[in-house]
Design a protein around this motif. Structure first.
Motif, PDB file in Angstrom:
ATOM      1  N   GLY A  64      27.349  31.136  -0.267  1.00  0.00           N
ATOM      2  CA  GLY A  64      26.232  31.407  -1.161  1.00  0.00           C
ATOM      3  C   GLY A  64      26.528  32.511  -2.153  1.00  0.00           C
ATOM      4  N   GLY A  65      25.510  32.832  -2.949  1.00  0.00           N
ATOM      5  CA  GLY A  65      25.683  33.851  -3.975  1.00  0.00           C
ATOM      6  C   GLY A  65      25.314  35.244  -3.529  1.00  0.00           C
ATOM      7  N   GLY A  66      24.682  35.381  -2.370  1.00  0.00           N
ATOM      8  CA  GLY A  66      24.331  36.698  -1.849  1.00  0.00           C
ATOM      9  C   GLY A  66      23.320  37.449  -2.695  1.00  0.00           C
ATOM     10  N   GLN A  67      22.463  36.728  -3.407  1.00  0.00           N
ATOM     11  CA  GLN A  67      21.488  37.380  -4.282  1.00  0.00           C
ATOM     12  C   GLN A  67      20.120  37.469  -3.613  1.00  0.00           C
ATOM     13  N   PRO A  68      19.374  38.541  -3.870  1.00  0.00           N
ATOM     14  CA  PRO A  68      18.010  38.618  -3.358  1.00  0.00           C
ATOM     15  C   PRO A  68      17.133  37.557  -4.011  1.00  0.00           C
ATOM     16  N   TYR A  69      16.036  37.234  -3.337  1.00  0.00           N
ATOM     17  CA  TYR A  69      15.134  36.215  -3.887  1.00  0.00           C
ATOM     18  C   TYR A  69      14.568  36.649  -5.234  1.00  0.00           C
ATOM     19  N   GLU A  70      14.376  37.923  -5.410  1.00  0.00           N
ATOM     20  CA  GLU A  70      13.879  38.441  -6.689  1.00  0.00           C
ATOM     21  C   GLU A  70      14.752  37.980  -7.855  1.00  0.00           C
ATOM     22  N   VAL A  71      16.054  37.965  -7.647  1.00  0.00           N
ATOM     23  CA  VAL A  71      16.989  37.556  -8.696  1.00  0.00           C
ATOM     24  C   VAL A  71      17.066  36.038  -8.785  1.00  0.00           C
ATOM     25  N   TYR A  72      17.196  35.387  -7.627  1.00  0.00           N
ATOM     26  CA  TYR A  72      17.285  33.920  -7.602  1.00  0.00           C
ATOM     27  C   TYR A  72      16.113  33.284  -8.340  1.00  0.00           C
ATOM     28  N   LEU A  73      14.894  33.765  -8.110  1.00  0.00           N
ATOM     29  CA  LEU A  73      13.722  33.163  -8.743  1.00  0.00           C
ATOM     30  C   LEU A  73      13.735  33.351 -10.254  1.00  0.00           C
ATOM     31  N   GLN A  74      14.260  34.458 -10.727  1.00  0.00           N
ATOM     32  CA  GLN A  74      14.336  34.654 -12.182  1.00  0.00           C
ATOM     33  C   GLN A  74      15.390  33.739 -12.807  1.00  0.00           C
ATOM     34  N   VAL A  75      16.463  33.478 -12.073  1.00  0.00           N
ATOM     35  CA  VAL A  75      17.430  32.476 -12.524  1.00  0.00           C
ATOM     36  C   VAL A  75      16.760  31.106 -12.586  1.00  0.00           C
ATOM     37  N   LEU A  76      16.011  30.780 -11.561  1.00  0.00           N
ATOM     38  CA  LEU A  76      15.313  29.495 -11.508  1.00  0.00           C
ATOM     39  C   LEU A  76      14.320  29.363 -12.661  1.00  0.00           C
ATOM     40  N   GLU A  77      13.618  30.429 -12.967  1.00  0.00           N
ATOM     41  CA  GLU A  77      12.688  30.396 -14.105  1.00  0.00           C
ATOM     42  C   GLU A  77      13.422  30.101 -15.403  1.00  0.00           C
ATOM     43  N   GLU A  78      14.585  30.735 -15.604  1.00  0.00           N
ATOM     44  CA  GLU A  78      15.357  30.492 -16.824  1.00  0.00           C
ATOM     45  C   GLU A  78      15.769  29.026 -16.933  1.00  0.00           C
ATOM     46  N   ILE A  79      16.219  28.435 -15.825  1.00  0.00           N
ATOM     47  CA  ILE A  79      16.598  27.024 -15.834  1.00  0.00           C
ATOM     48  C   ILE A  79      15.388  26.150 -16.153  1.00  0.00           C
ATOM     49  N   ALA A  80      14.270  26.406 -15.476  1.00  0.00           N
ATOM     50  CA  ALA A  80      13.076  25.581 -15.642  1.00  0.00           C
ATOM     51  C   ALA A  80      12.471  25.701 -17.031  1.00  0.00           C
ATOM     52  N   SER A  81      12.657  26.839 -17.677  1.00  0.00           N
ATOM     53  CA  SER A  81      12.100  26.999 -19.021  1.00  0.00           C
ATOM     54  C   SER A  81      12.794  26.090 -20.029  1.00  0.00           C
ATOM     55  N   ARG A  82      14.013  25.666 -19.714  1.00  0.00           N
ATOM     56  CA  ARG A  82      14.712  24.703 -20.569  1.00  0.00           C
ATOM     57  C   ARG A  82      14.529  23.279 -20.076  1.00  0.00           C
ATOM     58  N   TRP A  83      14.499  23.097 -18.725  1.00  0.00           N
ATOM     59  CA  TRP A  83      14.404  21.746 -18.176  1.00  0.00           C
ATOM     60  C   TRP A  83      13.737  21.841 -16.814  1.00  0.00           C
ATOM     61  N   ALA A  84      12.452  21.520 -16.786  1.00  0.00           N
ATOM     62  CA  ALA A  84      11.672  21.695 -15.566  1.00  0.00           C
ATOM     63  C   ALA A  84      12.171  20.808 -14.435  1.00  0.00           C
TER      64      ALA A  84
END
Length: 378
Positions: A64-84
């Protein structure tokens, strides 16, 4: 898009920059075409996997990437803002890896988890049935004990990536009542597993959602995750995290709608002025921005509680409720800002509005979230 995200580390800031670069170069240029044509995004998930974006909240020791959920969710938001649709599929993949990571034996994790988190496979979550959605204890799909394993017969529904995924978390009945449900890890291509045609959905059309039929599918004992009868505990523990994923996706949709509305309002003129300079419309945009910021703050609060090891089930339901209701309102208002143009498929807000609706429904409807929150108060 918010350029000034509060991120805990330099590594996290670099990760957001990487995500934005991929999202802008790979996702944004093709999303409109693929959604209109209901065309699967071949190669997109491979690209995200190669960049390490499919396994961020899991430990590095398992790939895995070893990232906290706080960071993972912001990455997910960036992806979803372009393609839900892609954002939802990434969230579901993370959800599908949770049962093995949290409840699997050491041997099971060593055997399967590195491949699941390695970026070359995509997972799906198979809990709902045609007559069992919010009432997960009503599952009818049955896993009968046989020599060396289980024989599974029954139907599942609403599977994101159904027929395309490389593995499926299956929840099936092994006994009576709510304590008679068990969790299984099912590889794709097993004999007796077939999928229905993709649902004709209102939105998120580029990634298929299907039913599945199990006709005497044999699963060896090693494919059961956790103890027999532990299925609902496993399912519900994963759903708290999944609800945060959907909250982040919904915030991404809302942010995209706000960006579209603001850009249009800066260009469109009426009565000799940009329409953003008319107070009535400016206040509407201000309310939209406040809703997006509130949604983001709410899911980040829940994520930080999760990262700190604090109880966060109620907070996850609050985040899912607030963010998805905000997405529905903000996308509807974005259509209004664009006027007649907003009602046409030549502009993105109408698609974003259709996509926002499902976020109020899956991972537990918003009525279920209110039930969870009210019960926590009682």
């Amino acid at each position: 898009m918010p350029a000034d995200r509060l991120l805990p580390t330099e590594e996290a800031r670099d990760l957001i920059d990487l995500t934005r670069d991929i999202a802008d170069k790979v996702l944004a240029p093709i999303v409109d075409e693929h959604e209109k044509a209901e065309k699967y995004p071949d190669g997109v998930f491979e690209t995200l996997g190669e960049a390490g974006l499919l396994s961020l909240p899991y430990p590095e020791e398992w790939g895995g990437g070893g990232q906290p959920y706080e960071v993972y969710l912001q990455v997910l938001e960036e992806i979803a803002s372009r393609w839900a649709a892609v954002g939802v599929a990434v969230s579901v993949h993370s959800l599908a890896c949770h049962p093995l990571f949290a409840f699997g034996t050491q041997e099971q994790k060593e055997q399967w988890l590195p491949d699941m988190l390695g970026g070359s496979t995509i997972g799906a979550y198979s809990l709902s049935e045609p007559q069992a959605g919010s009432d997960a204890a009503a599952l009818a799909c049955k896993a009968s004990k046989v020599d060396g394993g289980y024989s599974v017969t029954g139907e599942k529904a609403w599977i994101t990536h159904g027929g395309v995924a490389d593995f499926y978390n299956l929840f099936a009945r092994t006994g009576e009542g709510s304590k008679g449900i068990s969790c299984f890890l099912v590889p794709d291509g097993v004999d007796g597993l077939t999928f229905g045609r993709p649902e004709e959905k209102m939105g998120l059309t580029a990634v298929p959602t299907t039913s599945a039929r199990y006709d005497g599918v044999h699963l060896p004992d090693e494919r059961r995750i956790g103890t027999e009868g532990q299925g609902l505990q496993i399912a519900f523990s994963a759903l708290d995290s999944g609800r945060l994923g959907i909250a982040a996706v919904a915030t991404g949709i809302a942010q995209a709608a706000l960006d579209e509305a603001v850009a249009y309002a800066k260009e469109r003129e009426t009565f000799g002025r940009k329409i953003i300079d008319h107070q009535g419309l400016g206040f509407l945009l201000a309310d939209m921005a406040a809703a997006v910021d509130s949604a983001r703050a709410t899911y980040l609060d829940a994520a930080r509680r999760r990262d700190a090891g604090l109880p966060y089930s109620r907070n996850a339901s609050v985040a899912k409720l607030i963010a998805t209701d905000a997405a529905m309102k903000v996308t509807t208002d974005a259509v209004q800002v664009l006027g007649g143009n907003g009602y046409t498929r030549d502009f993105r807000p109408e698609r974003l509005m259709r996509e926002a609706k499902i976020t109020q429904i899956f991972e537990g409807t918003n009525q279920i979230q209110r039930l969870v929150i009210s019960r926590s108060l009682a």
